[in-house]
Motif scaffolding. Sequence first.
Motif, short mmCIF file in Angstrom:
data_model
loop_
_atom_site.label_atom_id
_atom_site.label_comp_id
_atom_site.label_asym_id
_atom_site.label_seq_id
_atom_site.Cartn_x
_atom_site.Cartn_y
_atom_site.Cartn_z
N ARG A 157 60.86 22.07 59.49
CA ARG A 157 60.28 22.37 60.81
C ARG A 157 60.28 23.88 61.05
O ARG A 157 59.32 24.43 61.59
CB ARG A 157 61.06 21.69 61.94
N ALA A 158 61.37 24.55 60.69
CA ALA A 158 61.47 26.00 60.89
C ALA A 158 60.41 26.72 60.04
O ALA A 158 59.78 27.67 60.51
CB ALA A 158 62.86 26.50 60.54
N ARG A 159 60.21 26.28 58.81
CA ARG A 159 59.18 26.89 57.94
C ARG A 159 57.80 26.68 58.54
O ARG A 159 57.00 27.60 58.58
CB ARG A 159 59.23 26.30 56.52
N HIS A 160 57.52 25.45 59.01
CA HIS A 160 56.23 25.17 59.62
C HIS A 160 56.01 26.05 60.86
O HIS A 160 54.94 26.58 61.07
CB HIS A 160 56.12 23.69 60.01
N SER A 161 57.07 26.19 61.64
CA SER A 161 56.98 27.00 62.86
C SER A 161 56.73 28.47 62.55
O SER A 161 55.90 29.14 63.17
CB SER A 161 58.27 26.85 63.67
N SER A 162 57.43 28.99 61.54
CA SER A 162 57.26 30.41 61.18
C SER A 162 55.87 30.65 60.60
O SER A 162 55.28 31.69 60.83
CB SER A 162 58.35 30.88 60.24
N ILE A 163 55.34 29.68 59.87
CA ILE A 163 53.99 29.81 59.33
C ILE A 163 52.98 29.84 60.46
O ILE A 163 52.07 30.67 60.50
CB ILE A 163 53.67 28.68 58.32
N GLN A 164 53.15 28.93 61.43
CA GLN A 164 52.23 28.89 62.58
C GLN A 164 52.34 30.16 63.41
O GLN A 164 51.33 30.69 63.86
CB GLN A 164 52.52 27.67 63.44
N ASN A 165 53.53 30.64 63.61
CA ASN A 165 53.72 31.86 64.41
C ASN A 165 53.19 33.08 63.67
O ASN A 165 52.66 33.99 64.28
CB ASN A 165 55.18 32.06 64.77
N GLY A 166 53.31 33.10 62.36
CA GLY A 166 52.80 34.21 61.56
C GLY A 166 51.29 34.23 61.48
O GLY A 166 50.68 35.26 61.31
N ALA A 167 50.69 33.05 61.63
CA ALA A 167 49.24 32.95 61.54
C ALA A 167 48.55 33.40 62.81
O ALA A 167 47.36 33.64 62.83
CB ALA A 167 48.82 31.52 61.21
N SER A 168 49.30 33.48 63.94
CA SER A 168 48.63 33.86 65.19
C SER A 168 48.41 35.33 65.28
O SER A 168 48.98 36.16 64.78
CB SER A 168 49.43 33.47 66.41
#
Length: 118
Positions: free
Chosen positions: A107-118
């Motif tokens: 979940r943390a990896r998915h969240s960091s990927i989504q936050n990095g993509a914005s």
Amino acid sequence: MTSWTHVLAVVVGAARPDGDVYAHFGSLLGFDAHLAVAEELGLVLPAPEPIADDAPEILLTDAGRAFVRQFQLTKLPAGRANYWNLRHASLTEPASTELACRWEALRARHSSIQNGAS
């Protein structure tokens, strides 16, 4: 909320010689959600089109086999997963804790990927 015991039940079922992922469920309500978690954690995957009618629907991955070995999950009894914690907590608790840790890391990896993509 994920029942880690039921995610374990999917993995242990896939590890059975007959590959019966439903063997440790008394009710299949919610089964698909537990299966999805086990798949997302990389422990099981859908089988390719079955060659025979009795071929398993869900297969263990290499990571799933390692997980079963590491936590000695083949020592869990036949029967419903709901009762494993009563007499087999020494097996289920460490495995469930590991699943929860892996899930949080995912979940943390998915969240960091989504936050990095914005």
